[in-house]
Design an enzyme around this catalytic site. Structure first.
Site, PDB file in Angstrom:
ATOM      1  N   HIS A  48      46.430  60.796  52.714  1.00 38.73           N
ATOM      2  CA  HIS A  48      47.835  60.733  51.715  1.00 38.73           C
ATOM      3  C   HIS A  48      49.170  60.613  52.510  1.00 38.73           C
ATOM      4  CE1 HIS A  48      50.332  61.366  48.455  1.00 38.73           C
ATOM      5  NE2 HIS A  48      50.700  62.566  48.950  1.00 38.73           N
ATOM      6  N   HIS A  72      55.506  65.593  54.411  1.00 40.73           N
ATOM      7  CA  HIS A  72      56.093  65.991  52.987  1.00 40.73           C
ATOM      8  C   HIS A  72      55.292  67.295  52.257  1.00 40.73           C
ATOM      9  CE1 HIS A  72      53.225  63.174  51.210  1.00 40.73           C
ATOM     10  NE2 HIS A  72      53.435  63.888  50.221  1.00 40.73           N
ATOM     11  N   GLU A  76      54.355  72.803  51.277  1.00 38.70           N
ATOM     12  CA  GLU A  76      53.944  73.496  50.054  1.00 38.70           C
ATOM     13  C   GLU A  76      52.474  73.786  50.082  1.00 38.70           C
ATOM     14  OE1 GLU A  76      53.029  71.494  45.596  1.00 38.70           O
ATOM     15  OE2 GLU A  76      53.850  70.101  47.214  1.00 38.70           O
ATOM     16  N   ASP A  77      51.773  73.085  50.827  1.00 41.83           N
ATOM     17  CA  ASP A  77      50.089  73.243  51.018  1.00 41.83           C
ATOM     18  C   ASP A  77      49.674  74.121  52.068  1.00 41.83           C
ATOM     19  OD1 ASP A  77      50.302  71.677  48.570  1.00 41.83           O
ATOM     20  OD2 ASP A  77      49.703  69.918  49.645  1.00 41.83           O
ATOM     21  N   ASP A 139      55.452  59.048  47.691  1.00 39.56           N
ATOM     22  CA  ASP A 139      54.259  59.948  47.195  1.00 39.56           C
ATOM     23  C   ASP A 139      53.994  59.850  46.230  1.00 39.56           C
ATOM     24  OD1 ASP A 139      52.976  62.524  47.544  1.00 39.56           O
ATOM     25  OD2 ASP A 139      54.602  63.253  46.060  1.00 39.56           O
ATOM     26  N   ASP A 259      57.393  32.416  28.866  1.00 40.32           N
ATOM     27  CA  ASP A 259      57.979  32.525  30.094  1.00 40.32           C
ATOM     28  C   ASP A 259      57.249  33.593  31.117  1.00 40.32           C
ATOM     29  OD1 ASP A 259      58.602  34.432  28.727  1.00 40.32           O
ATOM     30  OD2 ASP A 259      60.896  34.573  29.138  1.00 40.32           O
TER      31      ASP A 259
END
Length: 722
Positions: A48, A72, A76-77, A139, A259
């Protein structure tokens, strides 16, 4: 899976002497931090951040941004902190990672509040360094590309948020490629039946139209060669979401859109752009009203191009977009095309300098900053954000010749508020091109507008029906809310006083005592006036407030039956039936489902307090919701919905053959879908249109049944309608 050397090679292709060591170290750190973790797809988690970094490299962003893309999710993880990132990779990378990190540790009242707070932080971070949004968009793009591995309900929630927030933000930054891919991916999960039909129809049209595209390209190339100009010419099919929007707005079928293919001509100079425009108009008849000069007046996201539609070879209507190579770069990559790497030394904070220049370039960003400070209600903030970002622009003039940029469909009231909030508040009339017009009139490109003011005038709630700008809507709502709050407080006092007399409570006297403030705090209201406002808006009944007040004063429960008090709540509310719904902030209230949109379990929904009739539940995308008062909207979500039938409307278009109705009905029955009612109409082209009201358990059952019906060869379309 993309390899790290593919990213570094791409960065080296557009930056002289790049700091590739920074990117390599970021990759190694991220791989170690996420070691052993896998995504729902079964791939290692590192896939990812690598894909996010590759998207950033495709946008030709600097090394710090690409490194931040790799890192990134670490804060957080994993156990990594922002300080760790700063120590290892510098403050530039750490600031971007910190700006992108989600606010998962904070405790919010609801998912709507959490989403709004995340967006608020994103907007604040953008003001400091716009690269934060670049990483967030990359992301989200990769998450949308791999959304198939999520549960259906989660797919729809993420897709809706992406359509509401991230695709418009990408558009505002001029990131056309990201915006179009996000929108098409959203369409795939929000309206899968529409997506499949359009995808197949476009593929068929493209295959059939290849010879025609080649023919037009050859004609334009010959035209350039004869006039000694160099340029690139190619035809492209419009993306699915734009086709879908056009079909819905204009009530067209796919076959009625002429179009679908737009031809792009990329030239060397600005002079060549206008010269080629003249050659095209000389060769083919222009369609009136279809010429737009975004070179002279660029869009808010810096987009520049000439647009024209002509009746081309074989009488086909075709669209041309004419621009220089530099304009094309900006059209594709927006603000990313403005990075100036060589101007800033390696030791300086490049992001802060570049980010500040970009923030100044985007006046809409300043407006959003103002709203996030003024609007405390998350729903209202999100509404203003969507309103501002979804609109196309028109350019009108003040009497002094200054240009004001407004969204398409804007009115003189919007123009008045664009000049100044106080001018909007006392707007009494308007002159457009020297003629007095109604305040709800739609402004067009090039109009000259003069506002007539009256010091005795005040904003009207009716203006909310036609204003288009978030600034006007916010200011009008603030005034209306103030007036309605005063009325609600007056009504609440009257109701409480009337009920209080029956049980021997002097409400006017008690409201001045400490017990009433304590009562307000028990109802989670910050002040006595807040509690009275809630009573006036019917969020708390007078009976409920009096019962608690009586208990505080006398230490015992109030039995209203002894006082022969007339009920102020609907009798049917004694046994509330919530049908598997969780409702934020209210107890014991009637719940019913709106017939205008027929929400189904699994869909994003919202509740609306209907005085005397409880809460009405609508789909969030219901066209009626935009006209509701924000003060009476409630956060509603599905929670273990009952196994019961819910109504839904479907439309099926098929060939008018013997036995088709029976076959379709049998197929719906096999899918355990009950047909409640229906109507049928035969068309002149040999097809029939069938409209049914059916009963289903949830959204998945409905789309599953429609998919089976579409499997019949004679069925041209089968979709849900509102």
């Amino acid at each position: 899976m993309i390899r790290i050397n593919e990213i570094t090679d791409k960065v080296a292709s557009y930056i002289d002497n790049p700091d590739l060591d920074l990117i390599q170290r970021a990759y190694i750190y991220s791989a170690q931090a996420h070691d052993g973790v896998v995504r729902r797809s079964g791939e290692p988690y590192i896939s990812h951040p690598i894909n996010v970094a590759y998207v950033l490299a495709e946008m030709q962003l600097d090394e710090a941004t690409v490194a931040a893309g790799l890192l990134h999710d670490t804060v957080e993880d994993t156990d990594t902190t922002v300080d760790d990132i700063e120590d290892l990779f510098g403050s530039d990378v750490a600031d971007i990672v910190d700006g992108v990190t989600k606010i998962s540790q904070m405790d919010f009242e609801s998912k709507a509040v959490q989403q709004a707070e995340n967006i608020r932080k994103l907007i604040l971070a953008m003001a400091e360094d716009i690269r934060v949004l670049m990483v967030k968009l990359a992301d989200r793009l990769h998450n949308m590309r791999t959304l198939e591995f999520m549960k259906p309900v989660k797919q729809r929630l993420i897709a809706q948020e992406t359509m509401d927030i991230y695709a418009p933000l990408a558009n505002r930054l001029g990131l056309h490629r990201i915006k179009t891919e996000l929108e098409d991916l959203c369409l795939r999960y929000l309206k899968p039946d529409v997506f499949v039909q359009l995808r197949d129809a476009v593929a068929e049209h493209r295959a059939a139209g290849e010879p025609y595209i080649d023919k037009v390209v050859d004609i334009i190339n010959d035209m350039l060669k004869k006039n000694r100009m160099k340029g690139l010419v190619y035809g492209r099919t419009k993306h699915l979401q734009s086709i879908h929007v056009k079909m819905e707005q204009q009530g067209l079928t796919f076959d009625e859109i002429y179009d679908l293919i737009a031809f792009r001509i990329i030239l060397k100079t600005l002079k060549d752009c206008y010269a080629v425009l003249g050659l095209i108009h000389a060769a083919w008849r222009p369609v009136p009203g279809r010429f737009k000069d975004y070179i002279s007046i660029p869009k808010a996201n810096m987009y520049q191009s000439l647009h024209t539609t002509v009746i081309g070879p074989d009488g086909e209507r075709i669209e041309f977009q004419i621009r220089t190579d530099e304009m094309n770069q900006i059209a594709e990559y927006g603000v990313a095309a403005h990075w100036q790497y060589k101007e800033v030394g390696k030791g300086s904070k490049r992001g802060k300098q570049t980010g500040t220049r970009d923030a100044e370039r985007y006046t809409w960003l300043k407006q959003i900053m103002d709203w996030q400070r003024e609007l405390s209600d998350p729903r209202e903030f999100m509404s203003s954000l969507r309103l501002e970002m979804f609109q196309e622009e028109v350019y009108v003039f003040t009497p002094n010749g200054d240009i004001k940029e407004l969204p398409e469909g804007a009115t003189p009231v919007d123009f008045a508020y664009a000049i100044h909030s106080e001018v909007g508040d006392i707007c009494a009339g308007a002159k457009v091109n020297g003629r007095i017009v109604p305040l709800h009139s739609t402004l067009k490109n090039g109009d000259s507008v003069e506002i007539i003011t009256d010091k005795n005038r005040v904003p009207s709630r009716d203006w909310l029906k036609f204003v288009k700008t978030a600034k006007a809507r916010t200011r009008i709502k603030q005034y209306v809310r103030t007036v309605e709050r005063e009325r609600a407080i007056s009504l609440a006092k009257e109701l409480l006083e009337k009920e209080g007399r029956r049980v021997g409570l002097n409400i006017n006297k008690i409201m001045k005592e400490p017990e009433f403030l304590k009562l307000a705090e028990e109802f989670n209201c910050g002040s006595v006036d807040d509690l009275l406002t809630q009573v006036g808006f019917s969020r708390f009944t007078p009976r409920k407030v009096l019962k608690r007040l009586y208990a505080l004063k006398h230490g015992e429960t109030l039995d209203m039956r002894k006082h022969k008090a007339k009920p102020t709540e609907p009798e049917t509310a004694k046994k509330p039936k919530k049908d598997g719904l969780t409702i934020s902030g209210v107890d014991n209230v009637l719940v019913r489902f709106a017939s205008c949109c027929n929400p189904l379990p699994g869909e994003p929904i919202v509740g609306y307090i209907t005085r005397g009739r409880g809460v009405t539940v609508h789909r969030k995308d219901c066209h009626n919701v935009k006209n509701f008062e924000d003060e009476r909207l409630l956060q509603v979500s599905w929670e273990g919905a009952e196994e019961k039938p819910y109504p839904a409307k479907i439309k099926i278009k098929c060939l008018n053959k013997p036995g088709m109705l029976a076959r379709i009905c049998n197929m719906l029955t096999e899918a355990d879908v009950n047909i409640d009612s229906g109507k049928f109409e035969s068309m002149v082209d040999g097809t029939s249109e069938l409209e049914f009201t059916v009963e289903v358990r949830d959204l998945n059952q409905l789309y599953g049944a429609l998919a089976k019906v579409k499997g019949l060869k004679a069925v041209k379309e089968a979709l849900r309608v509102s």
